[in-house]
Scaffold this motif. Structure first.
Motif, PDB file in Angstrom:
ATOM      1  N   GLN A  25      13.822  61.361  13.929  1.00 54.37           N
ATOM      2  CA  GLN A  25      13.325  62.739  13.992  1.00 54.37           C
ATOM      3  C   GLN A  25      11.958  62.819  14.670  1.00 54.37           C
ATOM      4  O   GLN A  25      11.686  63.722  15.447  1.00 54.37           O
ATOM      5  N   CYS A  91      15.381  73.758  19.938  1.00 54.27           N
ATOM      6  CA  CYS A  91      14.906  73.718  18.552  1.00 54.27           C
ATOM      7  C   CYS A  91      14.560  75.129  18.077  1.00 54.27           C
ATOM      8  O   CYS A  91      13.403  75.504  18.020  1.00 54.27           O
TER       9      CYS A  91
ATOM     10  N   ARG B  89      10.413  84.429   4.191  1.00 50.62           N
ATOM     11  CA  ARG B  89      11.699  85.044   4.520  1.00 50.62           C
ATOM     12  C   ARG B  89      11.493  86.356   5.286  1.00 50.62           C
ATOM     13  O   ARG B  89      12.355  86.771   6.048  1.00 50.62           O
ATOM     14  N   TYR B  95       7.867  79.781  10.293  1.00 47.96           N
ATOM     15  CA  TYR B  95       7.382  78.743   9.375  1.00 47.96           C
ATOM     16  C   TYR B  95       6.158  78.051   9.956  1.00 47.96           C
ATOM     17  O   TYR B  95       5.116  77.950   9.321  1.00 47.96           O
ATOM     18  N   SER B 128      14.093  63.854   0.276  1.00 47.67           N
ATOM     19  CA  SER B 128      15.069  64.804  -0.275  1.00 47.67           C
ATOM     20  C   SER B 128      14.821  65.027  -1.769  1.00 47.67           C
ATOM     21  O   SER B 128      15.057  66.120  -2.287  1.00 47.67           O
ATOM     22  N   GLU B 131      11.975  67.560  -2.161  1.00 48.33           N
ATOM     23  CA  GLU B 131      12.503  68.905  -1.895  1.00 48.33           C
ATOM     24  C   GLU B 131      13.246  69.435  -3.113  1.00 48.33           C
ATOM     25  O   GLU B 131      13.086  70.592  -3.500  1.00 48.33           O
ATOM     26  N   ASP B 137      14.515  74.099   0.311  1.00 51.14           N
ATOM     27  CA  ASP B 137      15.797  74.017   1.000  1.00 51.14           C
ATOM     28  C   ASP B 137      15.511  73.874   2.491  1.00 51.14           C
ATOM     29  O   ASP B 137      15.014  74.801   3.137  1.00 51.14           O
ATOM     30  N   SER B 138      15.843  72.695   3.024  1.00 42.84           N
ATOM     31  CA  SER B 138      15.490  72.383   4.410  1.00 42.84           C
ATOM     32  C   SER B 138      16.015  73.403   5.405  1.00 42.84           C
ATOM     33  O   SER B 138      15.399  73.661   6.432  1.00 42.84           O
ATOM     34  N   SER B 139      17.133  74.011   5.096  1.00 40.84           N
ATOM     35  CA  SER B 139      17.705  74.950   6.056  1.00 40.84           C
ATOM     36  C   SER B 139      16.889  76.246   6.111  1.00 40.84           C
ATOM     37  O   SER B 139      17.028  77.045   7.019  1.00 40.84           O
ATOM     38  N   GLU B 140      16.022  76.424   5.134  1.00 40.57           N
ATOM     39  CA  GLU B 140      15.297  77.690   5.063  1.00 40.57           C
ATOM     40  C   GLU B 140      13.782  77.452   5.038  1.00 40.57           C
ATOM     41  O   GLU B 140      13.049  77.783   5.966  1.00 40.57           O
ATOM     42  N   GLY B 142      11.729  74.224   4.231  1.00 35.38           N
ATOM     43  CA  GLY B 142      11.771  72.818   3.864  1.00 35.38           C
ATOM     44  C   GLY B 142      10.399  72.186   3.824  1.00 35.38           C
ATOM     45  O   GLY B 142       9.370  72.849   3.981  1.00 35.38           O
TER      46      GLY B 142
END
Lengths: 242, 242, 242, 242
Positions: A25, A91, B89, B95, B128, B131, B137-140, B142
């Motif tokens: 990464q 990205c 959000r 971010y 992980s 987290e 939540d990495s998708s949102e 992280g």
């Protein structure tokens, strides 16, 4: 510490796995950053060429001649910002992660493009117009507002020198026009409630540009060099600059 | 300059309109930043409480007792990161625009949580797991990898002091265990191709932690204080710590 | 060291008690400071609005029009200083403990109010008049003399720009009036035996304002633009400006 | 500008009168400050003498001998603080106006007096005790809490050197006692919610003192030099240091 041999060996293996993932990464984002920096360096190079062209206005070269060469650089930049946008498309949502890698170059580019526009049109190049000129699309890869505003502050720094050289070359009406423009611009910035940061500092510098132009206008007026009949209209109560 | 009265007055009005829009957008992002900073200040406050709890391990207080209080703060932080995620959000894809406003606090939090985990489990808390503990939540929203890694470097800085105080309190096996862990951790970081930045600098500091722990282990060994039979297994070629 | 177990344990308990008391007191003064800073921030915000109004005099807008809006801000400030006084009433005798938290803002406010007064009246707003305008009561929450004097120095910095722009706009009598005022003001400051501090430094800057105004007056006179008959009366030995 | 001859001449006279008043007030406060500074210089001189006395403990001179000379300086300081209080009595409510002129000297004095007390008694000299020793009266001219706390931080900085020299001289029980004291002191400071200022910075430095003392205690323990049977009692769960 509750660790025994088993824990530690388990840890060691999951550690390796995790750092292996990180390696990938970090390489990925490092490579992305390298690509971005390469394009930013080309943008910087293009702004330097454009700056060289624009410097000729201080030698009173005709604006159309100056503009032709400078505009060619805007086309170059458009291509470069297209490449930046493409790189960032890899990205999504990370525009601001790498923003620092192109923002300085962009602020300089804005200042050149806005100065050229002002030379040609006598008014402020607005944000949407810059985006259009550079082929930027706000929904995808847009122009950050603060970068635009800082670029405009940099443009303002060019104006006192321009006025001095124009008066030297015999254009006695120039200070009035520049002063009207700069007064409006300064007033517009004052609408913004700028917090204590880089932009605020750059804006604070604009007042020195304003004062310097006022001084030049003063010199022209007191010597009776300004075109007759401009005094009342110039700075009237409603900012109508005739 | 091609400006005449019409252009300038047109410009003046479109200028005002544009800056009116900027005012709104800058206020919006300024307010967002204020909200983020308020939560970051609460995170910082929570890490300070957690730090106070963890300091007691240097006085050889039993780990379960220390952990109970410290874990309560992780729950507090989880709530705070939930609020951060909620605030972010409002502005998808930004971010990294505001990242600078919570990253220092987050790095400190990671260092505490990972130190506590190591005290309890004797191994490295992986990304992980953090987290999960913080409800991220990495998708949102992280945990940035570099923040995690910097936090781990800070955790490493706690270890020499811990070893010194454990030996003082009579736990002569502690240096061996810590050294095994720190050696693995250091080796794992070395896999990464760190560029010239803050993380690299923090990692460079880890070697001093390693040396200090090696010295303590040496002191213990040379005086025959270390438990018998640990010497070969400790630093074997495959990092199997028996 | 004479400490034995008994002493140390006694100490530990009396230590805790003492620090518990400190916690309360520090919280109290911290909260007070936060309240003060919040009001100071509002004063700063009000001075910025007032500054925006006053800037219009450089565009030769009529003074009554400028004054109306600016005076509204003095009322706002009066309310804010009332709140400051109320907050300070909680801690008698500690005006100077928190003075640093509002003094910069106050100096700026003084400079604005004194400039407006000078525009309207042509003379110096004295200390007691500022206190009256801001509803301050020297016996309770007054205006520090040094803050007043620094504010007056800041006001002086506005005058050269004002003169330049007035002459540009055709008011050739303005330099004489401003010069008379500034000469008196400078002479008055010279009475004071200023020590080596911030105020002295600010006052030292006033001489540049004076010189610039002298130069503008010179420009106007040498070109025969000044109204006839003003030369002898302007700078007479007794400061009687006829 | 509405000024005419009358205004300006009126202004000139009221200006002179005002500045005449200021001259008196500034002279007054200037003289007061000179008097305060003269006393503060004497306090500083006394702390230097006291420091010279206290340095002898690093050469393992007996505490009673060291204390006798040092205590004489406390008497000198008591007299000086009495003079300060008397000077300040001239200007009620202005303690904090001139506070900056004696606070550094006072912080140093506190650190000496508290170090001496600790040498003699093995516990922390509390705030009220310092006031008593220096003849200060909180209701009139007291000891600012932050000055007290900063002085205590400075005292802490003396302890690592003291421990090192005591161990050198053969007192192997000293590290344990100092560590117990410093651990308690550090924990007490952590109760306070220190904001980001000078005191916080000084307190942050205390952790290095703590670590250094831990290291010395470690050296003594690992070599089996510490008196037998102290390990469990020293840092037990309830801070009972036996």
């Amino acid at each position: 510490m509750a660790a025994d041999a088993g824990d530690s060996s388990f840890s060691s293996s999951s550690m390796e796995k995790q750092f292996g993932g990180f390696l990938q990464q970090l390489e990925q984002s490092g490579n992305l950053r390298d690509k971005i920096r390469a394009v930013a360096a080309e943008i910087e190079s293009s702004t330097r060429v454009m700056h060289s062209c624009l410097l000729l206005v201080h030698e009173s070269r005709p604006i159309p001649e100056v503009a032709a060469k400078a505009e060619a650089q805007i086309e170059v930049m458009k291509g470069l910002y297209g490449r930046l946008a493409e790189i960032l498309r890899e990205c999504p949502g990370q525009y601001y992660r790498y923003h620092g890698d192109w923002r300085t170059e962009t602020q300089t580019a804005i200042s050149m493009i806005a100065f050229l526009h002002w030379l040609q049109m006598g008014n402020l190049l607005v944000h949407s117009e810059v985006e259009q000129k550079l082929g930027l699309d706000s929904s995808e890869f847009g122009l950050d507002i603060e970068d635009y505003l800082i670029g405009i502050c940099f443009m303002s720094n060019e104006l006192p020198r321009y006025v001095v050289n124009q008066v030297t070359a015999g254009d006695y009406d120039c200070p009035r026009k520049v002063l009207a423009f700069l007064t409006d611009l300064h007033a517009s910035f004052r609408i913004l409630n700028l917090r204590n940061d880089f932009l605020r500092k750059k804006f604070d510098g604009m007042k020195y540009d304003l004062r310097r132009v006022e001084e030049v206008y003063y010199d022209v007026k007191i010597r009776g060099l300004a075109p007759i009949g401009d005094s009342t209209a110039t700075k009237g109560p409603k900012h109508k600059h005739g």
